[in-house]
Design a protein around this motif. Structure first.
Motif, PDB file in Angstrom:
ATOM      1  N   PRO A 179       0.831  -1.201   0.000  1.00  0.00           N
ATOM      2  CA  PRO A 179       0.000   0.000   0.000  1.00  0.00           C
ATOM      3  C   PRO A 179       0.871   1.259   0.000  1.00  0.00           C
ATOM      4  N   VAL A 180       0.261   2.400  -0.290  1.00  0.00           N
ATOM      5  CA  VAL A 180       1.016   3.655  -0.229  1.00  0.00           C
ATOM      6  C   VAL A 180       1.448   3.931   1.210  1.00  0.00           C
ATOM      7  N   LEU A 181       0.520   3.739   2.142  1.00  0.00           N
ATOM      8  CA  LEU A 181       0.803   3.940   3.557  1.00  0.00           C
ATOM      9  C   LEU A 181       0.552   2.640   4.316  1.00  0.00           C
ATOM     10  N   VAL A 182       1.436   2.317   5.242  1.00  0.00           N
ATOM     11  CA  VAL A 182       1.235   1.153   6.109  1.00  0.00           C
ATOM     12  C   VAL A 182       0.893   1.657   7.511  1.00  0.00           C
ATOM     13  N   SER A 183       0.675   0.731   8.434  1.00  0.00           N
ATOM     14  CA  SER A 183       0.165   1.128   9.754  1.00  0.00           C
ATOM     15  C   SER A 183       1.216   1.742  10.665  1.00  0.00           C
ATOM     16  N   SER A 184       2.484   1.407  10.437  1.00  0.00           N
ATOM     17  CA  SER A 184       3.527   1.910  11.344  1.00  0.00           C
ATOM     18  C   SER A 184       4.894   1.848  10.668  1.00  0.00           C
ATOM     19  N   ALA A 185       5.855   2.536  11.269  1.00  0.00           N
ATOM     20  CA  ALA A 185       7.225   2.494  10.761  1.00  0.00           C
ATOM     21  C   ALA A 185       7.790   1.084  10.867  1.00  0.00           C
ATOM     22  N   ALA A 186       7.414   0.375  11.930  1.00  0.00           N
ATOM     23  CA  ALA A 186       7.902  -0.991  12.116  1.00  0.00           C
ATOM     24  C   ALA A 186       7.391  -1.914  11.016  1.00  0.00           C
ATOM     25  N   GLU A 187       6.113  -1.727  10.626  1.00  0.00           N
ATOM     26  CA  GLU A 187       5.559  -2.556   9.556  1.00  0.00           C
ATOM     27  C   GLU A 187       6.261  -2.253   8.233  1.00  0.00           C
ATOM     28  N   ARG A 188       6.533  -0.984   7.991  1.00  0.00           N
ATOM     29  CA  ARG A 188       7.241  -0.625   6.749  1.00  0.00           C
ATOM     30  C   ARG A 188       8.616  -1.295   6.704  1.00  0.00           C
ATOM     31  N   GLU A 189       9.324  -1.248   7.801  1.00  0.00           N
ATOM     32  CA  GLU A 189      10.654  -1.849   7.844  1.00  0.00           C
ATOM     33  C   GLU A 189      10.583  -3.348   7.572  1.00  0.00           C
ATOM     34  N   LEU A 190       9.583  -3.986   8.147  1.00  0.00           N
ATOM     35  CA  LEU A 190       9.411  -5.425   7.953  1.00  0.00           C
ATOM     36  C   LEU A 190       9.101  -5.747   6.495  1.00  0.00           C
ATOM     37  N   LEU A 191       8.191  -4.977   5.891  1.00  0.00           N
ATOM     38  CA  LEU A 191       7.797  -5.215   4.500  1.00  0.00           C
ATOM     39  C   LEU A 191       8.958  -4.931   3.543  1.00  0.00           C
ATOM     40  N   HIS A 192       9.723  -3.891   3.838  1.00  0.00           N
ATOM     41  CA  HIS A 192      10.843  -3.528   2.963  1.00  0.00           C
ATOM     42  C   HIS A 192      11.978  -4.548   3.001  1.00  0.00           C
ATOM     43  N   GLU A 193      11.943  -5.438   3.983  1.00  0.00           N
ATOM     44  CA  GLU A 193      12.956  -6.477   4.067  1.00  0.00           C
ATOM     45  C   GLU A 193      12.625  -7.684   3.187  1.00  0.00           C
ATOM     46  N   GLN A 194      11.398  -7.718   2.645  1.00  0.00           N
ATOM     47  CA  GLN A 194      11.021  -8.828   1.780  1.00  0.00           C
ATOM     48  C   GLN A 194      11.818  -8.768   0.475  1.00  0.00           C
ATOM     49  N   ALA A 195      12.208  -9.911  -0.049  1.00  0.00           N
ATOM     50  CA  ALA A 195      13.095  -9.973  -1.223  1.00  0.00           C
ATOM     51  C   ALA A 195      12.513  -9.241  -2.424  1.00  0.00           C
ATOM     52  N   LEU A 196      11.221  -9.455  -2.721  1.00  0.00           N
ATOM     53  CA  LEU A 196      10.604  -8.808  -3.880  1.00  0.00           C
ATOM     54  C   LEU A 196      10.583  -7.292  -3.722  1.00  0.00           C
ATOM     55  N   VAL A 197      10.322  -6.854  -2.513  1.00  0.00           N
ATOM     56  CA  VAL A 197      10.266  -5.418  -2.259  1.00  0.00           C
ATOM     57  C   VAL A 197      11.665  -4.811  -2.332  1.00  0.00           C
ATOM     58  N   ARG A 198      12.658  -5.501  -1.783  1.00  0.00           N
ATOM     59  CA  ARG A 198      14.044  -5.001  -1.831  1.00  0.00           C
ATOM     60  C   ARG A 198      14.506  -4.798  -3.267  1.00  0.00           C
ATOM     61  N   SER A 199      14.151  -5.732  -4.146  1.00  0.00           N
ATOM     62  CA  SER A 199      14.578  -5.603  -5.546  1.00  0.00           C
ATOM     63  C   SER A 199      13.894  -4.408  -6.221  1.00  0.00           C
ATOM     64  N   THR A 200      12.624  -4.147  -5.869  1.00  0.00           N
ATOM     65  CA  THR A 200      11.922  -2.994  -6.431  1.00  0.00           C
ATOM     66  C   THR A 200      12.519  -1.693  -5.917  1.00  0.00           C
TER      67      THR A 200
END
Length: 317
Positions: A179-200
């Motif tokens: 999503p454009v916005l997630v619920s918290s900074a911690a959730e963003r950090e967790l999602l950004h650690e996913q392999a597909l997201v890191r490559s994007t």
């Protein structure tokens, strides 16, 4: 009678040749015949008239004002790309004119033979530009979305541009599966650690050219209308000095990212470096005047596609 200097006589001849060429519309062969000189001499005299600034060209067409505004904007904000389209005072559309100009510039980049990475934001204006694109076969390029393709209710975001582009151009596409916005900074950090997201995220940082919309703040702003922010959250942001947003990243009057918890929840790819990417904003209209001006002042953009009315405001600010 005083004898004219050779240089003075030469400039007289250049002025005559320049007048015949630019005002009378005569060809160089006709100038040569009229002045009793060779065609090569006529060509040199016309060039001399230009070099000595004897010729001042006035383009009698509405687009001339746009070209002058583009030049002045480029100088004021040190921009790499500027395109100003005529304003239509009778129109209420926020996309007409700039959508077509945006599509033309996107198409120009996509037709480059050498491989490029193109990053795209989201929004109504950018989608209107992408909807103008013809079918283009460009498998050498990669197109990456800077913003998430998931709406606040979990549905696909309507104004996500990368999916619209996929219908028109044959290039590899890389959506941002968040999503454009997630619920918290911690959730963003967790999602950004996913392999597909890191490559994007990594691909977005490599963009050669970037096209984004510029959003205003307030109750009628896209972030509010599309349900990403509640009205009380928007009111709090405006009170804190928020002036505009690009890809969800909220900035102040100086074009600096606002120090606010909302920015810590933005899951979008950071806007690519203006040192390595041409970052072109496509936006116009009174509601966006201040947001566009702030984005340019803070060098969040180094390119702009807008209209005459907006350009005139930017030059006065």
């Amino acid at each position: 009678m005083a004898k004219r200097s050779d240089s003075g006589g030469r400039l007289d001849e250049a002025a005559r040749a320049g007048w015949l060429y630019y005002v009378a519309g005569r060809t160089q062969d006709e100038i040569a015949a009229t002045m009793g000189i060779s065609r090569q001499s006529a060509q040199r005299l016309v060039s001399l008239a230009v070099a000595e600034r004897l010729i001042k060209v006035r383009l009698d067409h509405p687009i001339a004002a746009c070209l002058e505004l583009a030049r002045d904007l480029s100088e004021k904000f040190d921009l790499k790309y500027v395109d100003i389209v005529p304003s239509d005072p009778a129109s209420t559309s926020t996309t007409v004119g700039i959508a077509e100009a945006g599509a033309a510039e996107i198409e120009r980049w996509l037709k480059k033979p050498e491989p490029i990475v193109m990053a795209v934001g989201t929004g109504r204006t950018l989608k209107a530009a992408v909807d103008q694109l013809p079918v283009i076969d460009c498998p050498q390029h990669r197109v990456v979305s800077l913003t998430g393709n998931i709406g606040p209710d979990g549905a696909a975001a309507y104004y996500n541009v990368v999916f619209s582009m996929a219908d028109a151009i044959k290039a590899r596409h890389f959506p941002m599966p968040l999503p454009v916005l997630v619920s918290s900074a911690a959730e963003r950090e967790l999602l950004h650690e996913q392999a597909l997201v890191r490559s994007t995220l990594a691909l977005g940082a490599q963009a050669d050219v970037t096209f984004v919309g510029v959003g205003e703040m307030g109750q009628e702003a896209p972030l509010c209308v599309d349900g990403f922010l509640a009205k009380d959250e928007m009111a709090s942001l405006v009170s804190a000095g928020a002036t505009g947003e690009i890809c969800g990243w909220i900035f102040d009057r100086n074009g600096q990212l606002l120090d606010n918890p909302v920015n810590e929840r933005v899951a979008s790819v950071p806007v690519p470096s203006r040192e390595t990417s041409v970052v072109i904003g496509i936006a116009k209209g009174k509601r966006k005047f201040q947001a566009i001006c702030s984005a340019l002042k803070g060098r969040m953009l180094n390119g702009i596609i807008t209209d005459e009315m907006t350009a005139e405001y930017l030059l006065k600010s």
